[in-house]
Scaffold this active site. Sequence first.
Site, PDB file in Angstrom:
ATOM      1  N   ALA A 161       0.860  -1.174   0.000  1.00  0.00           N
ATOM      2  CA  ALA A 161       0.000   0.000   0.000  1.00  0.00           C
ATOM      3  C   ALA A 161       0.903   1.232   0.000  1.00  0.00           C
ATOM      4  O   ALA A 161       2.079   1.152   0.359  1.00  0.00           O
ATOM      5  CB  ALA A 161      -0.875  -0.017   1.249  1.00  0.00           C
TER       6      ALA A 161
ATOM      7  N   GLY B  35       0.561  -5.166   0.700  1.00  0.00           N
ATOM      8  CA  GLY B  35      -0.565  -5.058  -0.225  1.00  0.00           C
ATOM      9  C   GLY B  35      -0.203  -5.591  -1.610  1.00  0.00           C
ATOM     10  O   GLY B  35      -1.094  -6.002  -2.366  1.00  0.00           O
TER      11      GLY B  35
ATOM     12  N   GLU C  98      -0.728  -9.188  -1.300  1.00  0.00           N
ATOM     13  CA  GLU C  98      -2.178  -9.393  -1.180  1.00  0.00           C
ATOM     14  C   GLU C  98      -2.838  -9.301  -2.558  1.00  0.00           C
ATOM     15  O   GLU C  98      -3.774 -10.040  -2.863  1.00  0.00           O
ATOM     16  CB  GLU C  98      -2.772  -8.355  -0.219  1.00  0.00           C
TER      17      GLU C  98
ATOM     18  N   GLU D  22       4.159  -5.976   7.021  1.00  0.00           N
ATOM     19  CA  GLU D  22       3.366  -4.966   7.740  1.00  0.00           C
ATOM     20  C   GLU D  22       3.686  -4.921   9.225  1.00  0.00           C
ATOM     21  O   GLU D  22       3.635  -3.872   9.858  1.00  0.00           O
ATOM     22  CB  GLU D  22       1.872  -5.240   7.550  1.00  0.00           C
TER      23      GLU D  22
HETATM   24  C1  3H9 Z   1       0.472  -2.366   3.393  1.00  0.00           C
HETATM   25  O1  3H9 Z   1       0.680  -2.834   2.317  1.00  0.00           O
HETATM   26  C2  3H9 Z   1      -0.860  -2.420   4.080  1.00  0.00           C
HETATM   27  C3  3H9 Z   1      -1.813  -3.422   3.482  1.00  0.00           C
HETATM   28  O2  3H9 Z   1      -1.561  -4.714   3.955  1.00  0.00           O
HETATM   29  C4  3H9 Z   1      -3.233  -3.193   3.895  1.00  0.00           C
HETATM   30  C5  3H9 Z   1      -3.900  -2.005   3.429  1.00  0.00           C
HETATM   31  C6  3H9 Z   1      -5.347  -1.973   3.778  1.00  0.00           C
HETATM   32  N1  3H9 Z   1       4.656   3.475   0.222  1.00  0.00           N
HETATM   33  O3  3H9 Z   1      13.293   1.603   0.720  1.00  0.00           O
HETATM   34  P1  3H9 Z   1      13.764   2.388  -0.452  1.00  0.00           P
HETATM   35  C7  3H9 Z   1       9.483   4.862  -0.868  1.00  0.00           C
HETATM   36  S1  3H9 Z   1       1.676  -1.546   4.248  1.00  0.00           S
HETATM   37  C8  3H9 Z   1       5.147   4.681  -0.061  1.00  0.00           C
HETATM   38  O4  3H9 Z   1      14.806   3.403  -0.240  1.00  0.00           O
HETATM   39  P2  3H9 Z   1      14.872   0.021  -1.611  1.00  0.00           P
HETATM   40  C9  3H9 Z   1      10.557   5.140   0.161  1.00  0.00           C
HETATM   41  O5  3H9 Z   1      10.086   5.982   1.171  1.00  0.00           O
HETATM   42  C10 3H9 Z   1       3.079  -1.597   3.171  1.00  0.00           C
HETATM   43  N2  3H9 Z   1       6.468   4.913  -0.301  1.00  0.00           N
HETATM   44  O6  3H9 Z   1      14.178   1.439  -1.669  1.00  0.00           O
HETATM   45  C11 3H9 Z   1      11.633   5.765  -0.686  1.00  0.00           C
HETATM   46  O7  3H9 Z   1      11.280   7.128  -0.902  1.00  0.00           O
HETATM   47  P3  3H9 Z   1      12.415   8.245  -1.034  1.00  0.00           P
HETATM   48  C12 3H9 Z   1       3.751  -2.911   3.141  1.00  0.00           C
HETATM   49  C13 3H9 Z   1       7.281   3.856  -0.279  1.00  0.00           C
HETATM   50  O8  3H9 Z   1      15.121  -0.355  -3.013  1.00  0.00           O
HETATM   51  C14 3H9 Z   1      11.507   5.023  -2.011  1.00  0.00           C
HETATM   52  O9  3H9 Z   1      10.191   4.453  -2.022  1.00  0.00           O
HETATM   53  N3  3H9 Z   1       4.971  -2.818   2.380  1.00  0.00           N
HETATM   54  C15 3H9 Z   1       6.820   2.571   0.029  1.00  0.00           C
HETATM   55  O10 3H9 Z   1      15.982   0.031  -0.641  1.00  0.00           O
HETATM   56  C16 3H9 Z   1      12.522   3.924  -2.179  1.00  0.00           C
HETATM   57  O11 3H9 Z   1      12.459   3.065  -1.053  1.00  0.00           O
HETATM   58  C17 3H9 Z   1       6.134  -2.513   2.954  1.00  0.00           C
HETATM   59  O12 3H9 Z   1       6.229  -2.359   4.145  1.00  0.00           O
HETATM   60  C18 3H9 Z   1       5.439   2.387   0.275  1.00  0.00           C
HETATM   61  N4  3H9 Z   1       4.912   1.177   0.557  1.00  0.00           N
HETATM   62  O13 3H9 Z   1      13.779  -0.958  -1.000  1.00  0.00           O
HETATM   63  C19 3H9 Z   1       7.325  -2.380   2.032  1.00  0.00           C
HETATM   64  N5  3H9 Z   1       7.874   1.718   0.003  1.00  0.00           N
HETATM   65  O14 3H9 Z   1      13.252   7.820  -2.203  1.00  0.00           O
HETATM   66  C20 3H9 Z   1       8.041  -1.093   2.283  1.00  0.00           C
HETATM   67  C21 3H9 Z   1       8.954   2.459  -0.309  1.00  0.00           C
HETATM   68  O15 3H9 Z   1      11.660   9.489  -1.215  1.00  0.00           O
HETATM   69  N6  3H9 Z   1       9.122  -0.867   1.385  1.00  0.00           N
HETATM   70  N7  3H9 Z   1       8.601   3.744  -0.489  1.00  0.00           N
HETATM   71  O16 3H9 Z   1      13.179   8.197   0.274  1.00  0.00           O
HETATM   72  C22 3H9 Z   1      10.312  -1.505   1.432  1.00  0.00           C
HETATM   73  O17 3H9 Z   1      10.508  -2.412   2.210  1.00  0.00           O
HETATM   74  C23 3H9 Z   1      11.396  -1.055   0.507  1.00  0.00           C
HETATM   75  O18 3H9 Z   1      11.079   0.246   0.092  1.00  0.00           O
HETATM   76  C24 3H9 Z   1      11.613  -1.928  -0.758  1.00  0.00           C
HETATM   77  C25 3H9 Z   1      12.622  -1.225  -1.705  1.00  0.00           C
HETATM   78  C26 3H9 Z   1      12.155  -3.290  -0.322  1.00  0.00           C
HETATM   79  C27 3H9 Z   1      10.321  -2.114  -1.513  1.00  0.00           C
END
Ligand code: 3H9
Length: 666
Positions: free
Chosen positions: A62, A101, A104, A124
Amino acid sequence: MQSVTTQIHDDVLEILVNNPPVNALSWHVRQGLSDGIEEALGNDAVKAVVLRCDGRTFIAGADITEFGKPPQGPDFNAVLNMFETAGKPIVAAIHGTALGGGLETAMVCHYRVAVPSAKLGVPEVKLGLLPGAGGTQRLPRIVGVEQAAIMCALGVPISAKKALETGLVDSIASEDSLAEDAIAFARQMIAEGPRPSRDRPITGDTAIIDELKAKNARRWKGFEAPYANLACVEAATRLPFDEGMKFERAEFTKLMGGSQSAAQRHMFFAERQAAKIDGLPKDTPLRDIKKVGVIGAGTMGGGISMNFLAAGIPVTIVEMAKENLDRGVGVIRKNYENSAKKGRFTTEKVEAMMGLLTPSLSMDDLADCDLVIEAVYESMDVKKEVFGALDKIVKQGAILASNTSYLNVDEIAASTSRPGDVLGMHFFSPANVMKLLEVVRGEKTADDALATAMAIGKKIGKVAVVAGVCHGFIGNRMLSERQQPAIQLLMEGATPQQIDDVHTDFGMPMGPFQMSDLAGLDIGWHRDPSKIETIREALCAAGRFGQKNGKGFYDYDEKRQRTVSEEALAIIEDFRSKSNLPKREITDQEIIERTLYPMVNEGYKILEEGKAQRASDIDVVWIYGYGWPVYRGGPMFWGDLEGAGKIVEALERHNIDVADSLKAKA
Ligand code: 3H9
């Protein structure tokens, strides 16, 4: 640019998501997905659908930036419902990371194809949440209760290989032909038809739930989300799908509205923000770091070296005496071998890392290093001598860093002819384990030297934070504001245990006196038992040096477990009674007001002086360097939750000088 597009490949419709950087499910993506399914259902020629993403990853979850804002676009669950109940088979084509998400969404597709490098998970829990769009209900139906419970409660993604074994993916595609492979797979599934996850029976044993709780009791102390995740997985095993979804929704809503998830989401962005250097363009050229020198093979120097070796960067480690050098190198080897025994890596890897290490007794061997980190005795005279010598030995353009925890980096830099190349790299003990790295920017530190130190920090797996020059930088400067009043509270009648318990109940790994015992009470002690001016000196005079000799503020057994020491209490009472302070009852609230509020106050002063770039950097320092509980979001975030007004009132009541900016906020 549209974030979701479609393309017809004869009888297969491809829905393609393109929402950089990580294809998060922003409202316009949800809209595009919904439109894509409608298109597929409205076109009789389309017999199957492929969902794929452009860019570096499949949907990573998400859009966290939308949380807490007024809802926009179609409801996520409604979109997922459209996918799952679509009468045509849908295949998710996964590369990069299918997270939260994102997974999901993949789980409402009827089949999943992934490239070997893909990772799939529901992280999450690390944001204080649970997969709240059916993740806790569908995952156990696909992979079984055991695997689902582990994935939801721990939040660690699994590899494509593991996903194939557990049934989370149905087929592995080639790394460079995912699009074609997924379309071909979708065609094969036309005859099979859709396979909604919600209709699948649940297999596996719920005993895993109690096992996970027992195994992680310490790690999860104070956390709400792991338990909520497990409650939802358990609910999936006994409730019909729709009821399970309601249960999940209620738990998700509770977490989303609570302070723990707010704190953990704050930390997600804080950690990423910390890497950014204000006023420096993102593309500031970096210096090439091919070889690192470390001076000092003690605990710190050894730990620092291990980080670079593990990242494949050769290290030359220098000590003055052969005996100390051999001991230091031996400790590094032993640490690696112990990790190998625990299965963290292979014995070949141990040898490969040790092969990158060059022990030396001469600083001359550091001449061709690109970065030299000094980790010698904490004395300005010694440091100046070392840097003066390095200046004459090390090649031009190299970065010269000090691991000092308190000293003035500008003064150290002034002992060289190249202060632009000098900065602080303050690691936290044990340096091979603790994630924090304070990069101390001196007055003359060159921009590219700073940017390089921050980048190399990331490369070796640290969370690096920029700090300005001041006594103790960000972390230790705030630590003093906690330790000093803690001692004063002893003088007024509190016990070490009472104060420490308030801190551990708060969620810290240890309290002020446990920390003192761990560090050693005799550090900096004048070694004259007849000269007693502080409680610490009184304890040292009685031979109580801390954990190292089994007695300090507490007594310790061989496993370093603490118990209350009657002797220590008597020494403290004896010292206390000689002062004229009356003994009184101290409440836990007073301990918080006098040990934690002053840290928040000091944080504001640090910001006023520009010694930290932003409040969230201070939170990062305390979470990664000192074990501040992440579910409280760091001292600055917590201070906001407590309320500036309440903190200022308490600080003034205790006659503590309040930062102007904190007063203004109140
Ligand atoms: C969810 O899904 C809830 C649902 O179950 C239910 C809903 C009802 N959103 O980490 P990076 C940004 S909760 C917005 O440096 P990497 C991040 O801030 C979500 N922004 O890259 C950064 O911005 P900036 C569950 C996001 O290659 C840029 O993207 N998912 C999100 O080292 C690059 O990120 C997670 O918890 C996001 N979801 O790693 C996954 N994700 O460049 C969260 C990232 O401005 N994300 N950004 O600083 C991660 O674990 C890592 O970002 C990922 C890439 C592994 C994907």
